[in-house]
Design a protein around this motif. Sequence first.
Motif, short mmCIF file in Angstrom:
data_model
loop_
_atom_site.label_atom_id
_atom_site.label_comp_id
_atom_site.label_asym_id
_atom_site.label_seq_id
_atom_site.Cartn_x
_atom_site.Cartn_y
_atom_site.Cartn_z
N ASP A 28 -85.55 58.41 39.31
CA ASP A 28 -85.87 59.28 38.18
C ASP A 28 -87.36 59.59 38.06
O ASP A 28 -87.84 59.89 36.97
CB ASP A 28 -85.36 58.69 36.87
CG ASP A 28 -83.85 58.49 36.86
OD1 ASP A 28 -83.15 59.33 37.45
OD2 ASP A 28 -83.38 57.52 36.26
N ARG A 77 -86.77 76.54 40.86
CA ARG A 77 -86.49 76.45 39.43
C ARG A 77 -85.16 77.11 39.07
O ARG A 77 -84.91 77.41 37.93
CB ARG A 77 -87.63 77.07 38.64
CG ARG A 77 -88.91 76.27 38.79
CD ARG A 77 -90.01 76.84 37.97
NE ARG A 77 -89.69 76.67 36.56
CZ ARG A 77 -90.41 77.15 35.59
NH1 ARG A 77 -91.50 77.81 35.85
NH2 ARG A 77 -90.06 76.98 34.33
N CYS A 80 -79.45 73.95 40.22
CA CYS A 80 -79.52 72.52 39.89
C CYS A 80 -80.96 72.07 39.71
O CYS A 80 -81.23 71.07 39.07
CB CYS A 80 -78.82 71.69 40.96
SG CYS A 80 -79.63 71.73 42.56
N TRP A 81 -81.90 72.80 40.29
CA TRP A 81 -83.31 72.41 40.15
C TRP A 81 -83.83 72.63 38.73
O TRP A 81 -84.73 71.95 38.28
CB TRP A 81 -84.19 73.19 41.12
CG TRP A 81 -84.03 72.76 42.53
CD1 TRP A 81 -83.23 73.32 43.47
CD2 TRP A 81 -84.65 71.65 43.16
NE1 TRP A 81 -83.32 72.64 44.65
CE2 TRP A 81 -84.19 71.60 44.48
CE3 TRP A 81 -85.55 70.69 42.73
CZ2 TRP A 81 -84.61 70.64 45.38
CZ3 TRP A 81 -85.97 69.73 43.62
CH2 TRP A 81 -85.50 69.71 44.92
N GLU A 82 -83.26 73.59 38.02
CA GLU A 82 -83.75 73.91 36.68
C GLU A 82 -83.61 72.70 35.74
O GLU A 82 -84.53 72.39 34.99
CB GLU A 82 -83.02 75.12 36.12
CG GLU A 82 -83.60 75.56 34.78
CD GLU A 82 -83.05 76.88 34.31
OE1 GLU A 82 -83.45 77.30 33.22
OE2 GLU A 82 -82.22 77.49 35.02
N GLU A 83 -82.48 72.03 35.80
CA GLU A 83 -82.28 70.86 34.95
C GLU A 83 -83.30 69.77 35.28
O GLU A 83 -83.89 69.17 34.38
CB GLU A 83 -80.86 70.32 35.12
CG GLU A 83 -80.56 69.12 34.23
CD GLU A 83 -79.14 68.62 34.41
OE1 GLU A 83 -78.92 67.43 34.13
OE2 GLU A 83 -78.27 69.40 34.81
N GLN A 84 -83.52 69.51 36.57
CA GLN A 84 -84.52 68.51 36.97
C GLN A 84 -85.92 68.93 36.52
O GLN A 84 -86.70 68.12 36.07
CB GLN A 84 -84.48 68.30 38.47
CG GLN A 84 -83.20 67.65 38.93
CD GLN A 84 -83.04 67.66 40.44
OE1 GLN A 84 -83.53 68.56 41.11
NE2 GLN A 84 -82.38 66.65 40.96
N TRP A 85 -86.24 70.21 36.68
CA TRP A 85 -87.55 70.72 36.27
C TRP A 85 -87.75 70.50 34.77
O TRP A 85 -88.80 70.03 34.34
CB TRP A 85 -87.66 72.21 36.62
CG TRP A 85 -88.93 72.82 36.13
CD1 TRP A 85 -89.11 73.58 35.02
CD2 TRP A 85 -90.23 72.68 36.73
NE1 TRP A 85 -90.42 73.94 34.90
CE2 TRP A 85 -91.13 73.41 35.93
CE3 TRP A 85 -90.68 72.04 37.86
CZ2 TRP A 85 -92.49 73.49 36.24
CZ3 TRP A 85 -92.04 72.13 38.16
CH2 TRP A 85 -92.92 72.84 37.36
N ASN A 86 -86.75 70.82 33.97
CA ASN A 86 -86.85 70.65 32.52
C ASN A 86 -87.04 69.19 32.14
O ASN A 86 -87.79 68.87 31.21
CB ASN A 86 -85.63 71.24 31.83
CG ASN A 86 -85.58 72.75 31.94
OD1 ASN A 86 -86.61 73.41 32.14
ND2 ASN A 86 -84.39 73.33 31.84
N GLU A 87 -86.37 68.27 32.85
CA GLU A 87 -86.55 66.84 32.59
C GLU A 87 -87.97 66.40 32.91
O GLU A 87 -88.56 65.62 32.16
CB GLU A 87 -85.55 66.02 33.42
CG GLU A 87 -84.13 66.13 32.93
CD GLU A 87 -83.14 65.37 33.81
OE1 GLU A 87 -83.57 64.50 34.59
OE2 GLU A 87 -81.95 65.66 33.72
#
Length: 97
Positions: A28, A77, A80-87
């Motif tokens: 994470d 971005r 699936c990358w958008e969620e990781q980027w936002n985190e």
Amino acid sequence: MIIKNRETWKVEAGAEIQAGVSVETGEDGKIVKALGEDAPPIIGYSINAAIAGEVVSYVRNVKGGGEGVPGPQGSKRQGCWEEQWNEIVARVETLEG
């Protein structure tokens, strides 16, 4: 804080870390001690001790690695990358206050 013209970073500890040990990226995106010869590339060394969940400062000093395999082309971005980027953005905003 600058130490010998090297930038320092503050990141959440993923496990107990002592001051002055080599560190790597753990699960994470949290920082953990770099253990053993087969450990992923070292990204620096800790300035302070911390337990899991606390913020640890480290001096960025990337070692190891080498040439990797190129990643896919396109925007990181989307999908699936958008969620990781936002985190990641939320974590940085929390740490920087």
